[in-house]
Design a protein around this motif. Structure first.
Motif, PDB file in Angstrom:
ATOM      1  N   GLN A 283      61.806 -64.171 -16.861  1.00 23.67           N
ATOM      2  CA  GLN A 283      62.080 -64.674 -15.514  1.00 23.67           C
ATOM      3  C   GLN A 283      63.589 -64.793 -15.295  1.00 23.67           C
ATOM      4  O   GLN A 283      64.285 -65.493 -16.033  1.00 23.67           O
ATOM      5  CB  GLN A 283      61.438 -66.051 -15.322  1.00 23.67           C
ATOM      6  CG  GLN A 283      59.936 -66.087 -15.587  1.00 23.67           C
ATOM      7  CD  GLN A 283      59.157 -65.367 -14.501  1.00 23.67           C
ATOM      8  OE1 GLN A 283      59.212 -65.723 -13.335  1.00 23.67           O
ATOM      9  NE2 GLN A 283      58.413 -64.338 -14.907  1.00 23.67           N
ATOM     10  N   THR A 284      64.103 -64.137 -14.265  1.00 22.80           N
ATOM     11  CA  THR A 284      65.522 -64.183 -13.960  1.00 22.80           C
ATOM     12  C   THR A 284      65.913 -65.572 -13.459  1.00 22.80           C
ATOM     13  O   THR A 284      65.186 -66.192 -12.679  1.00 22.80           O
ATOM     14  CB  THR A 284      65.865 -63.134 -12.895  1.00 22.80           C
ATOM     15  OG1 THR A 284      65.540 -61.832 -13.408  1.00 22.80           O
ATOM     16  CG2 THR A 284      67.334 -63.171 -12.527  1.00 22.80           C
ATOM     17  N   THR A 285      67.061 -66.059 -13.917  1.00 20.62           N
ATOM     18  CA  THR A 285      67.629 -67.322 -13.439  1.00 20.62           C
ATOM     19  C   THR A 285      69.044 -67.036 -12.941  1.00 20.62           C
ATOM     20  O   THR A 285      69.580 -65.945 -13.154  1.00 20.62           O
ATOM     21  CB  THR A 285      67.679 -68.374 -14.564  1.00 20.62           C
ATOM     22  OG1 THR A 285      68.730 -68.021 -15.491  1.00 20.62           O
ATOM     23  CG2 THR A 285      66.356 -68.460 -15.313  1.00 20.62           C
ATOM     24  N   PRO A 286      69.685 -68.006 -12.288  1.00 19.88           N
ATOM     25  CA  PRO A 286      71.063 -67.765 -11.830  1.00 19.88           C
ATOM     26  C   PRO A 286      72.032 -67.416 -12.964  1.00 19.88           C
ATOM     27  O   PRO A 286      73.062 -66.781 -12.734  1.00 19.88           O
ATOM     28  CB  PRO A 286      71.440 -69.087 -11.152  1.00 19.88           C
ATOM     29  CG  PRO A 286      70.137 -69.656 -10.695  1.00 19.88           C
ATOM     30  CD  PRO A 286      69.159 -69.279 -11.766  1.00 19.88           C
ATOM     31  N   ARG A 287      71.713 -67.829 -14.187  1.00 22.66           N
ATOM     32  CA  ARG A 287      72.630 -67.622 -15.303  1.00 22.66           C
ATOM     33  C   ARG A 287      72.114 -66.653 -16.357  1.00 22.66           C
ATOM     34  O   ARG A 287      72.765 -66.440 -17.375  1.00 22.66           O
ATOM     35  CB  ARG A 287      72.960 -68.968 -15.969  1.00 22.66           C
ATOM     36  CG  ARG A 287      73.640 -69.967 -15.039  1.00 22.66           C
ATOM     37  CD  ARG A 287      73.968 -71.254 -15.765  1.00 22.66           C
ATOM     38  NE  ARG A 287      74.848 -71.037 -16.897  1.00 22.66           N
ATOM     39  CZ  ARG A 287      76.165 -70.936 -16.819  1.00 22.66           C
ATOM     40  NH1 ARG A 287      76.772 -71.031 -15.636  1.00 22.66           N
ATOM     41  NH2 ARG A 287      76.897 -70.758 -17.888  1.00 22.66           N
TER      42      ARG A 287
END
Length: 380
Positions: A283-287
């Motif tokens: 899952q992509t996160t802001p970081r």
């Protein structure tokens, strides 16, 4: 007779024998054309424990050790001053497997003689603004380099937007997989299941391999499994901060879930071969977003059908060998996993495609040859 070119490859990861596979394979596939030296720390504080330089008989590359100072931090550690001599004597090209914005990456660039081309490898797939002095170090290393290797297509595309990168030759080359260690072996997988208290015959095993952290999609996979009406068993292999909650959930599932931690890398193929489907719901996160997806390449090598998200580099790693799904779409994941569990024929098709992709794209000799081809183009 023309003498072989001399390549020196520097990396703090070379303190571990397994991580020198790139250097050793470059020496093997380049025999007669290249002589390869791997420069490694004598000692390094690893993420989990301190590591003294590991050596193995019969390595194809020459291994030379140097000190690593302040190695508790990958950003500020530096090599000892003896590194200068390793880079200066009859060297044709220096390869730095250190990020260009860290102190060690800048040190390798500084100590490489000006007449010697420098190529660095990088895995930066997110656009970041580095504080001083890291931003200045990155710009200087890029300006000094004769070229750079991106460990992902998304890495390459990201860095082409940063100052200086577009003006240097670049090539996307994936990480490699040990095809001798990672290969189909269903008998070993069946033994692994029996050690877990499961019979080899039973509902299909849905597998997960990696860190137990939110960004790896552990919670999404649990939600998907709970939705399925098709019989299943689930095997989670890895470790991390979500272990306690994962084990609590497993207890509520009765005998159909196993959570296994502390598996050494050499035993990972047995775990993979115990799986009927490997799920990688990153899952992509802001970081963070997936930089490569090593578990995918290792799963392909073992002939395990793969369901994976579209986070970061994954679509480029998977190609058409795995089923790539929207990362946060629980409904799509549930439908795709149910379809695979109910169709041995579809699983077999994905198994064959994955193995073919591993052999042709991720085998270490293939990856090593791509590196040498790029180095020769830089020298040419």
């Amino acid at each position: 007779m023309t003498r072989p070119r001399r390549l020196v490859s520097v990396s703090h990861s070379y303190v571990v024998t397994l991580n020198r596979r790139l250097a050793n394979e470059m020496a093997r596939v380049g025999a007669g054309r290249w002589e390869v030296t791997a420069v490694a720390p004598r000692f390094f504080h690893g993420d989990l424990s301190p590591i003294t330089l590991q050596r193995e008989a019969g390595e194809a590359s020459r291994v030379e050790e140097v000190r690593a100072l302040f190695s508790r931090s990958a950003h500020v550690f530096v090599y000892g001053p003896e590194l200068r001599a390793k880079l200066a004597s009859g060297v044709d090209l220096v390869h730095s497997w250190e990020e260009p914005y860290v102190f060690a990456g800048a040190e390798v660039a500084l100590l490489t003689p000006r007449r010697v081309p420098l190529v660095f490898s990088t895995a930066q797939n997110l656009y970041k603004r580095y504080p001083p002095p890291f931003a200045q170090l990155e710009r200087w290393v890029v300006s000094r380099a004769a070229g750079w290797v991106a460990f992902g297509e998304t890495v390459k595309q990201n860095l082409l937007t940063r100052p200086g990168y577009a003006g240097r030759p670049a090539r996307y080359i994936p990480m490699g997989v040990d095809m001798e260690l990672f290969q189909p072996d269903r008998a070993a997988g069946a033994d692994f299941l029996r050690e877990l208290g499961w019979e080899a015959e039973g509902p299909p095993v849905v597998g997960y391999l990696g860190r137990f952290v939110p960004e790896k999609g552990v919670e999404l996979l649990r939600q998907v499994l709970e939705r399925l009406t098709t019989p299943w068993r689930a095997l989670f292999v890895g470790g991390g901060p979500l272990e306690a909650s994962l084990r609590a959930w497993a207890e509520r599932q009765g005998n159909r879930v196993r959570v296994v931690t502390g598996v050494p890398h050499a035993r990972v193929p047995r775990a993979l071969n115990a799986m009927d489907v490997l799920c990688a719901p990153s899952q992509t996160t802001p970081r963070w977003k997936e930089q490569f997806g090593r578990m995918l390449a290792e799963g392909f090598a073992c002939g395990v059908p793969v369901l994976t998200s579209d986070s970061g580099e994954i679509p480029h790693t998977a190609g058409d060998a795995g089923r790539v799904l929207p990362e946060a779409d629980v409904t799509a994941w549930s439908a795709a996993l149910s379809e695979l569990l109910e169709s041995p024929e579809r699983r077999q098709e994905l198994s064959a495609r994955g193995r073919e992709r591993a052999v042709t794209r991720f085998a270490w000799p293939v990856v090593a040859r791509e590196h040498l081809d790029f180095f020769e183009s830089v020298l040419g």
